[in-house]
Design a protein around this motif. Structure first.
Motif, PDB file in Angstrom:
ATOM      1  N   VAL A 206       0.866  -1.171   0.000  1.00 11.71           N
ATOM      2  CA  VAL A 206       0.000   0.000   0.000  1.00 11.71           C
ATOM      3  C   VAL A 206       0.903   1.221   0.000  1.00 11.71           C
ATOM      4  N   LEU A 207       0.650   2.121  -0.912  1.00 11.45           N
ATOM      5  CA  LEU A 207       1.500   3.298  -1.100  1.00 11.45           C
ATOM      6  C   LEU A 207       0.683   4.566  -0.934  1.00 11.45           C
ATOM      7  N   TRP A 208       1.269   5.556  -0.268  1.00 11.50           N
ATOM      8  CA  TRP A 208       0.633   6.864  -0.197  1.00 11.50           C
ATOM      9  C   TRP A 208       1.676   7.927   0.132  1.00 11.50           C
ATOM     10  N   SER A 209       1.242   9.176   0.040  1.00 12.35           N
ATOM     11  CA  SER A 209       2.086  10.315   0.373  1.00 12.35           C
ATOM     12  C   SER A 209       1.565  10.968   1.643  1.00 12.35           C
ATOM     13  N   SER A 210       2.470  11.493   2.472  1.00 13.19           N
ATOM     14  CA  SER A 210       2.029  12.179   3.688  1.00 13.19           C
ATOM     15  C   SER A 210       1.243  13.434   3.352  1.00 13.19           C
ATOM     16  N   ALA A 211       1.409  13.942   2.132  1.00  9.08           N
ATOM     17  CA  ALA A 211       0.638  15.107   1.707  1.00  9.08           C
ATOM     18  C   ALA A 211      -0.812  14.755   1.419  1.00  9.08           C
ATOM     19  N   ALA A 212      -1.083  13.465   1.135  1.00 10.12           N
ATOM     20  CA  ALA A 212      -2.458  13.011   0.864  1.00 10.12           C
ATOM     21  C   ALA A 212      -2.647  11.640   1.494  1.00 10.12           C
ATOM     22  N   PRO A 213      -2.694  11.563   2.815  1.00  4.96           N
ATOM     23  CA  PRO A 213      -2.743  10.264   3.497  1.00  4.96           C
ATOM     24  C   PRO A 213      -4.002   9.449   3.222  1.00  4.96           C
ATOM     25  N   ASP A 214      -5.046  10.091   2.717  1.00 10.37           N
ATOM     26  CA  ASP A 214      -6.282   9.353   2.427  1.00 10.37           C
ATOM     27  C   ASP A 214      -6.261   8.689   1.051  1.00 10.37           C
ATOM     28  N   ARG A 215      -5.274   9.010   0.247  1.00  5.58           N
ATOM     29  CA  ARG A 215      -5.188   8.463  -1.112  1.00  5.58           C
ATOM     30  C   ARG A 215      -4.227   7.284  -1.145  1.00  5.58           C
ATOM     31  N   LYS A 216      -4.617   6.196  -0.523  1.00  7.26           N
ATOM     32  CA  LYS A 216      -3.791   4.990  -0.474  1.00  7.26           C
ATOM     33  C   LYS A 216      -4.113   4.104  -1.671  1.00  7.26           C
ATOM     34  N   VAL A 217      -3.051   3.594  -2.299  1.00 10.10           N
ATOM     35  CA  VAL A 217      -3.217   2.744  -3.475  1.00 10.10           C
ATOM     36  C   VAL A 217      -2.470   1.438  -3.240  1.00 10.10           C
ATOM     37  N   GLY A 218      -3.094   0.313  -3.581  1.00  9.59           N
ATOM     38  CA  GLY A 218      -2.482  -0.986  -3.409  1.00  9.59           C
ATOM     39  C   GLY A 218      -1.850  -1.511  -4.685  1.00  9.59           C
ATOM     40  N   PHE A 219      -0.762  -2.255  -4.538  1.00  4.74           N
ATOM     41  CA  PHE A 219      -0.041  -2.833  -5.680  1.00  4.74           C
ATOM     42  C   PHE A 219       0.407  -4.240  -5.320  1.00  4.74           C
ATOM     43  N   ARG A 220       0.450  -5.111  -6.335  1.00  2.00           N
ATOM     44  CA  ARG A 220       0.941  -6.470  -6.139  1.00  2.00           C
ATOM     45  C   ARG A 220       2.397  -6.590  -6.560  1.00  2.00           C
ATOM     46  N   ARG A 221       2.773  -5.879  -7.607  1.00  2.00           N
ATOM     47  CA  ARG A 221       4.118  -6.037  -8.167  1.00  2.00           C
ATOM     48  C   ARG A 221       5.051  -4.937  -7.670  1.00  2.00           C
ATOM     49  N   VAL A 222       6.291  -5.333  -7.399  1.00  2.00           N
ATOM     50  CA  VAL A 222       7.300  -4.384  -6.919  1.00  2.00           C
ATOM     51  C   VAL A 222       7.540  -3.272  -7.930  1.00  2.00           C
ATOM     52  N   GLU A 223       7.606  -3.628  -9.196  1.00  2.72           N
ATOM     53  CA  GLU A 223       7.893  -2.606 -10.218  1.00  2.72           C
ATOM     54  C   GLU A 223       6.793  -1.552 -10.276  1.00  2.72           C
ATOM     55  N   ASP A 224       5.559  -1.933  -9.974  1.00  4.08           N
ATOM     56  CA  ASP A 224       4.473  -0.957  -9.958  1.00  4.08           C
ATOM     57  C   ASP A 224       4.586  -0.024  -8.745  1.00  4.08           C
ATOM     58  N   VAL A 225       5.027  -0.563  -7.636  1.00  9.65           N
ATOM     59  CA  VAL A 225       5.244   0.278  -6.454  1.00  9.65           C
ATOM     60  C   VAL A 225       6.315   1.317  -6.745  1.00  9.65           C
ATOM     61  N   VAL A 226       7.407   0.881  -7.370  1.00 11.23           N
ATOM     62  CA  VAL A 226       8.516   1.796  -7.684  1.00 11.23           C
ATOM     63  C   VAL A 226       8.039   2.889  -8.630  1.00 11.23           C
ATOM     64  N   ARG A 227       7.312   2.524  -9.643  1.00 11.49           N
ATOM     65  CA  ARG A 227       6.831   3.507 -10.621  1.00 11.49           C
ATOM     66  C   ARG A 227       5.912   4.531  -9.955  1.00 11.49           C
ATOM     67  N   ALA A 228       5.007   4.056  -9.113  1.00 17.02           N
ATOM     68  CA  ALA A 228       4.070   4.967  -8.444  1.00 17.02           C
ATOM     69  C   ALA A 228       4.785   5.833  -7.406  1.00 17.02           C
ATOM     70  N   ALA A 229       5.752   5.273  -6.704  1.00 18.45           N
ATOM     71  CA  ALA A 229       6.509   6.036  -5.711  1.00 18.45           C
ATOM     72  C   ALA A 229       7.309   7.133  -6.395  1.00 18.45           C
ATOM     73  N   ALA A 230       7.906   6.818  -7.534  1.00 18.16           N
ATOM     74  CA  ALA A 230       8.672   7.828  -8.264  1.00 18.16           C
ATOM     75  C   ALA A 230       7.792   8.980  -8.700  1.00 18.16           C
ATOM     76  N   ALA A 231       6.542   8.677  -9.033  1.00 16.29           N
ATOM     77  CA  ALA A 231       5.612   9.726  -9.443  1.00 16.29           C
ATOM     78  C   ALA A 231       5.225  10.627  -8.279  1.00 16.29           C
TER      79      ALA A 231
END
Length: 236
Positions: A206-231
């Motif tokens: 589950v990934l989110w930003s402290s600037a928008a803690p209510d906008r949590k997004v789930g991912f299964r694949r590591v590469e998708d987490v990295v791509r979303a985190a970079a964004a």
């Protein structure tokens, strides 16, 4: 407040290990007196005796790299030193039974000694790998290495090197809090903002930003987490 060794008569069992401090009127005056005897500078010139419990048994000394704190041991003679950075981490710490050694270590630090030099001259002073990294100017790189080498967070073993491989993300400072990975542009600054990743029992992230803690997004694949985190990484 540190009431462990309050001011009192010389026969007080809590002051018994410190007859020199009793004679001087407290820790801070004793430090100043010993510094004069050793011909070193602690920046305590003109300090007089202290009267209350905290001032009797503790001392705070300024240095170019943050505050040095000295505390007395309870029931046993011990001078505990903490070289604090004032930036959320400690440079070095240690304890000795000798007041002259404590004074010497503080003076040496105030003169600009490196951590290695401090530890070599005063072996009772210890420092961490991260403290050395802050001194060398590479805390982010070192922190990534420490986390990737550690076995403490096995659920993130695959994710950490993948995040580090991203050029933008590896410029962020990573750390764990409550078994959750956080990456920030300025670790000592709580307001700098964070990218947060939590591994859930279902093996997804589950990934989110402290600037928008209510906008949590789930991912299964590591590469998708990295791509979303970079964004989510703040634009410099």
């Amino acid at each position: 407040m540190n009431p462990s060794v309050p001011p009192g008569p010389a026969d007080d069992p809590r002051t018994a290990p410190y007859p020199d401090l009793v004679a001087s009127g407290g820790l801070r005056p004793a430090l100043a007196s010993t510094a004069r005897e050793l011909h070193v500078d602690l920046g305590l010139a003109g300090d007089g005796s202290e009267s209350d419990a905290q001032d009797w048994s503790t001392a705070r000394i300024a240095s170019p790299r943050g505050e040095v704190r000295v505390n007395l041991g309870l029931g046993v003679r011990r001078f505990s030193l903490t070289m604090d950075s004032g930036r959320g981490y400690v440079w070095a710490s240690g304890s000795t039974t000798e007041l002259s050694e404590a004074v010497g270590a503080i003076a040496f630090w105030r003169e600009g000694a490196t951590l290695v030099e401090l530890g070599a001259r005063f072996p009772f002073m210890e420092f961490s790998r991260m403290s050395r990294a802050y001194e060398d100017g590479n805390p982010i790189e070192t922190q990534w290495a420490i986390l990737m080498e550690s076995d403490e967070f096995p659920a993130y073993r695959e994710l950490l090197p993948a995040l580090h491989a991203d050029p933008g993300l590896r410029r962020l400072f990573p750390f764990f809090s409550h078994w959750t990975l956080r990456m920030t542009a300025d670790h000592p600054d709580a307001g700098a903002g964070e990218i947060v990743v939590r591994r859930r029992a279902g093996e997804d992230y589950v990934l989110w930003s402290s600037a928008a803690p209510d906008r949590k997004v789930g991912f299964r694949r590591v590469e998708d987490v990295v791509r979303a985190a970079a964004a989510l990484r703040p634009t410099p």
